[in-house]
Design an enzyme around this catalytic site. Structure first.
Site, PDB file in Angstrom:
ATOM      1  N   TYR A  58      37.522  38.981  42.159  1.00 54.32           N
ATOM      2  CA  TYR A  58      37.322  39.880  43.305  1.00 54.32           C
ATOM      3  C   TYR A  58      37.731  41.293  42.897  1.00 54.32           C
ATOM      4  O   TYR A  58      38.560  41.496  41.999  1.00 54.32           O
ATOM      5  CB  TYR A  58      38.134  39.393  44.509  1.00 54.32           C
ATOM      6  CG  TYR A  58      38.107  40.331  45.697  1.00 54.32           C
ATOM      7  CD1 TYR A  58      36.903  40.683  46.300  1.00 54.32           C
ATOM      8  CD2 TYR A  58      39.279  40.889  46.197  1.00 54.32           C
ATOM      9  CE1 TYR A  58      36.867  41.556  47.368  1.00 54.32           C
ATOM     10  CE2 TYR A  58      39.258  41.762  47.271  1.00 54.32           C
ATOM     11  CZ  TYR A  58      38.050  42.096  47.853  1.00 54.32           C
ATOM     12  OH  TYR A  58      38.023  42.971  48.901  1.00 54.32           O
TER      13      TYR A  58
ATOM     14  N   TYR B 161      46.182  42.260  49.507  1.00 54.91           N
ATOM     15  CA  TYR B 161      45.739  41.327  48.462  1.00 54.91           C
ATOM     16  C   TYR B 161      46.863  41.046  47.460  1.00 54.91           C
ATOM     17  O   TYR B 161      46.931  39.970  46.874  1.00 54.91           O
ATOM     18  CB  TYR B 161      44.493  41.878  47.768  1.00 54.91           C
ATOM     19  CG  TYR B 161      43.661  40.831  47.085  1.00 54.91           C
ATOM     20  CD1 TYR B 161      43.187  39.726  47.784  1.00 54.91           C
ATOM     21  CD2 TYR B 161      43.326  40.944  45.743  1.00 54.91           C
ATOM     22  CE1 TYR B 161      42.411  38.764  47.162  1.00 54.91           C
ATOM     23  CE2 TYR B 161      42.552  39.991  45.114  1.00 54.91           C
ATOM     24  CZ  TYR B 161      42.099  38.903  45.829  1.00 54.91           C
ATOM     25  OH  TYR B 161      41.334  37.949  45.195  1.00 54.91           O
TER      26      TYR B 161
END
Length: 261
Positions: free
Chosen positions: A147, A157
């Site tokens: 990602y 994240y």
């Protein structure tokens, strides 16, 4: 379907948690293209979800796999050797982080979460690749999922961004190591998508809205988008491609600024 890109090929699919998993979408399309598949599941609880999916597409082989347990890995590949002798492609579809640390500040990451996240999300690719190499007699394709948070800071994240950065670097080093055996190693960098894993990320719905409004194609990706790219990377169409991070994000990664004020 007139062209079956994976006809006669055998593939190991890891990372299926339910019918929303990216790994499941990849498996479905690989099967449509003629591949024979072997599924893994992480635990008995997930077996109840994965087994019906395997039956749905006629997958006859399914095994438990705990990538933190060397014996579990050895048992899996011994079974594959016994049943198949060799196989052609591997999907590394697992990742892990403590959901309680997928919010707030990265600097507050615990040592335990750092270790577990890197082990399961990154080092497992090395372990599976090492074992797969011995059974890819005619070369093969290894694919993992990453990602954009590996390259740029994405709010919340946190440790997963660091784990994915390590994963992407590993793809390049593995591609170099395994190329002499005609084994290709690549990653798909998918845009944000609703899965069991992504639901643990704080404010994920906001991430989806921002991505759709910013990406050139003005939408979020689907599991099928990723599945199509995976079939290409498993197939002979990509026989000259290795060590690559292949973006499937509706173009989001090319944008420097969404709008000028």
């Amino acid at each position: 379907m007139t062209t079956r890109l994976l006809q006669g090929k055998k593939g190991l699919i890891t990372g299926i948690a339910n019918n929303m998993s990216i790994s499941w979408a990849i498996a479905q399309l690989a099967k449509k293209h003629g591949a024979e598949l072997w599924f893994t599941y992480q635990s008995e609880a997930l077996e109840k979800r994965v087994k019906p999916l395997a039956e749905e597409i006629g997958c006859n082989f399914i095994s438990e796999l705990d990538v933190t347990d060397q014996k579990s890995i050895s048992n899996l590949f011994n079974d594959i050797k016994e049943k198949w002798n060799s196989f052609d492609f591997l999907l590394h579809g697992m990742a892990f982080a403590n959901k309680n640390e997928l919010k707030g500040r990265y600097v507050d990451t615990s040592l335990e979460n750092f270790y577990n996240s890197l082990h399961i999300s990154c080092y497992s690719l090395l372990e599976l690749s090492r074992s797969a190499e011995t059974l890819m007699h005619d070369g093969g394709s290894i694919l993992t999922l990453t990602y954009y948070g590996a390259e740029k800071v994405i709010p919340n994240y946190n440790i997963m961004g660091v784990a994915k950065a390590a994963l992407e670097a590993s793809v390049k080093y593995l591609a170099n190591d395994m190329g002499e055996n005609n084994i290709r190693v690549n990653a798909i960098s998918a845009g944000p998508i609703k899965t069991l894993a992504s639901s643990a990320i704080s404010d994920f719905s906001t991430m989806l809205k921002f991505h759709a409004s910013t990406a050139p194609l003005k939408r979020n990706i689907t599991q099928e988008d990723v599945g199509g790219a995976a079939v290409y990377l498993f197939s002979e169409l990509s026989k000259g491609v290795t060590g690559e991070i292949h973006y499937v994000d509706c173009g989001y990664n090319i944008i420097g600024s969404s709008k000028l004020l």
